[in-house]
Motif scaffolding. Structure first.
Motif, short mmCIF file in Angstrom:
data_model
loop_
_atom_site.label_atom_id
_atom_site.label_comp_id
_atom_site.label_asym_id
_atom_site.label_seq_id
_atom_site.Cartn_x
_atom_site.Cartn_y
_atom_site.Cartn_z
N GLU A 244 3.51 39.93 80.34
CA GLU A 244 4.56 39.30 79.55
C GLU A 244 5.19 40.26 78.55
O GLU A 244 6.38 40.18 78.26
N THR A 245 4.37 41.17 77.98
CA THR A 245 4.88 42.04 76.91
C THR A 245 4.87 43.51 77.28
O THR A 245 5.50 44.32 76.60
N GLY A 246 4.13 43.89 78.32
CA GLY A 246 4.01 45.29 78.68
C GLY A 246 2.98 46.05 77.85
O GLY A 246 2.78 47.24 78.05
N ARG A 247 2.33 45.37 76.93
CA ARG A 247 1.36 46.03 76.06
C ARG A 247 0.17 46.53 76.85
O ARG A 247 -0.40 45.81 77.67
N ALA A 248 -0.22 47.80 76.63
CA ALA A 248 -1.40 48.40 77.26
C ALA A 248 -2.48 48.59 76.21
O ALA A 248 -2.24 48.50 75.00
N MET A 249 -3.68 48.88 76.67
CA MET A 249 -4.81 49.00 75.76
C MET A 249 -4.92 50.41 75.18
O MET A 249 -4.73 51.40 75.89
N THR A 250 -5.26 50.47 73.89
CA THR A 250 -5.58 51.74 73.25
C THR A 250 -6.97 52.20 73.71
O THR A 250 -7.71 51.44 74.35
#
Length: 450
Positions: A244-250
């Motif tokens: 949904e947001t494209g956020r990936a993990m650090t």
């Protein structure tokens, strides 16, 4: 035939000090015997109001219908956060939702099947190690063997064939942490806020620093080197993003979730397999039937992904093991708002507990509840999904449940084709739950090649 070993539940109300001592010794000992007969029990320990749920309808409300009102308890978060941070297991609300969306594809049926060869190799390696110890009249601690087998799986699954963490270091760090930090604090019993420090947990977190640093180093190496040729969780999670947001993990978020999978996926499956071998030794007739099934399907080779569907009795043994000795034998939530469960009013701040161990042995829900009877899971019996919670349920059901079941069936079937397991008089394991339900002292059986 007598029933397999069980935990004696308390027959009288416990005060604050008694509850504290019992919970530190074995948290299952705080469960009232009445929990095997009643749908719900409510009480107070010092200033803390609590409710124990055994009615599937009430459990369904807590885990599914009103899940946002019942986050994991502060005591659970306090115990686990130093080890696994704000990972999928602990996170709440939007933070949990984005992580779940990002991680879910890694545990798809296709990826679990792709990871199954790792389980097959671990099963074969375990059989070789056990063969070196198997002698008539000689006791073998199968708990140690299952810890080694499941670590082989989780290490390769998480980091690839070149590994990333050593078994001795990881197991030693986790053992030290659980012994120091996972035992209930008197502040937990009193329901005091999490910001009040629990000294044992502050000190115990240091035992995890080396393991966390090694995991960070493995993640950094993989970022530089790029993906390997084998399927593993680290590569899958490095490529994962919230759709949904494209956020990936650090790196920190990757490490926290990988360590969650190691803690949850390594020890719990090892415990399930250890208890399953104890139960097979307890009932030689069922053991022989499962061996016959496995030998007919496998011959002399180890089990693989395509064999699991053809091993129904082996799976039933694992399911019955999870009923009698659920690794997560006790769930705890904290109510955020006023609610009603059955005839009981729930107030904000109340502790709502699901004593899974008692639920799985409830007299109104199960026929012969204390007996080892795998056929109850043959598919013909109607079992309410909220009376059987080996992996919790609702939106927060364990994301690795299918992986764990596949692994347990593959390893158990492989071992049953090679060995006969026999009980040793006077050496039955004792079920003790601190963080997970363990066989105290190990599972010592006589092992002979078939």
């Amino acid at each position: 035939m007598p029933d397999p070993v069980s935990v004696p539940l308390t027959t009288r109300p416990l005060g604050v000090l008694e509850s504290y001592r019992a919970a530190r010794r074995n948290i299952l000992e705080i469960i009232p015997l009445a929990a095997l007969h009643q749908p719900m029990i409510s009480g107070r320990t010092g200033p803390q109001r609590w409710h124990m749920l055994m009615a599937p309808a009430a459990i369904r409300r807590v885990l599914l219908e009103a899940v946002e009102n019942y986050p994991k308890s502060e005591a659970t978060k306090s115990i686990l956060k130093p080890a696994i941070g704000n990972s999928l297991f602990i996170a709440e609300g939007a933070d949990w939702r984005w992580q779940r969306r990002a991680v879910a594809p890694a545990f798809s049926a296709r990826n679990v099947a792709a990871l199954t060869p790792v389980m097959t190799r671990a099963a074969e390696a375990s059989a070789r190690r056990i063969a070196q110890l198997a002698r008539p009249g000689r006791a073998v601690n199968l708990l140690d063997q299952m810890v080694a087998a499941t670590f082989d799986v989780i290490s390769e699954v998480c980091f690839g064939a070149d590994g990333g963490l050593g078994q001795a270091e990881v197991h030693g760090a986790l053992e030290a942490y659980i012994d120091q930090a996972a035992r209930v604090s008197v502040l937990d019993v009193l329901g005091l806020p999490n910001w009040l420090p629990r000294p044992a947990r502050v000190g115990a977190a240091r035992s995890l620093a080396r393991m966390q640093a090694d995991a960070d180093a493995a993640i950094t190496r993989r970022r530089k080197q790029g993906p390997g040729t084998d399927t593993n969780l680290l590569d899958l999670l490095l490529d994962a993003a919230d759709p949904e947001t494209g956020r990936a993990m650090t790196t920190e978020e990757l490490r926290e979730n990988l360590l969650t999978f190691i803690v949850a996926g390594h020890e719990t499956t090892a415990l399930t397999l250890s208890w399953a071998l104890y139960l097979c030794a307890f009932d030689p007739e069922i053991q022989n039937a499962a061996r016959g099934e496995a030998q007919e399907v496998l011959g002399a080779r180890p089990a693989g992904a395509g064999d699991v569907a053809a091993l129904p009795l082996t799976r039933q043994i694992i399911e019955e093991t999870l009923r009698l000795y659920p690794a997560g034998g006790f769930l705890s939530r904290t109510a955020r708002a006023t609610d009603r469960l059955g005839d009981n009013e729930i107030r904000p701040g109340d502790t709502v507990m699901i004593p899974v161990y008692a639920l799985h042995r409830h007299r109104d829900l199960w026929d012969r509840p204390d007996a080892f009877h795998p056929a109850r899971f043959d598919g013909r019996s109607k079992i309410d999904r909220y009376q059987f919670l080996p992996f919790s349920d609702g939106p927060r059901i364990c994301i690795g449940a299918s992986f764990a079941m596949q692994e347990a069936v593959v390893i158990l079937a492989t071992l049953l084709t090679r060995f006969h397991f026999a009980a040793i008089r006077g050496r039955a394991p004792k079920p003790v739950m601190i963080l997970t339900l363990r066989p105290e002292g190990g599972v010592w059986l006589e092992v002979t090649p078939v």
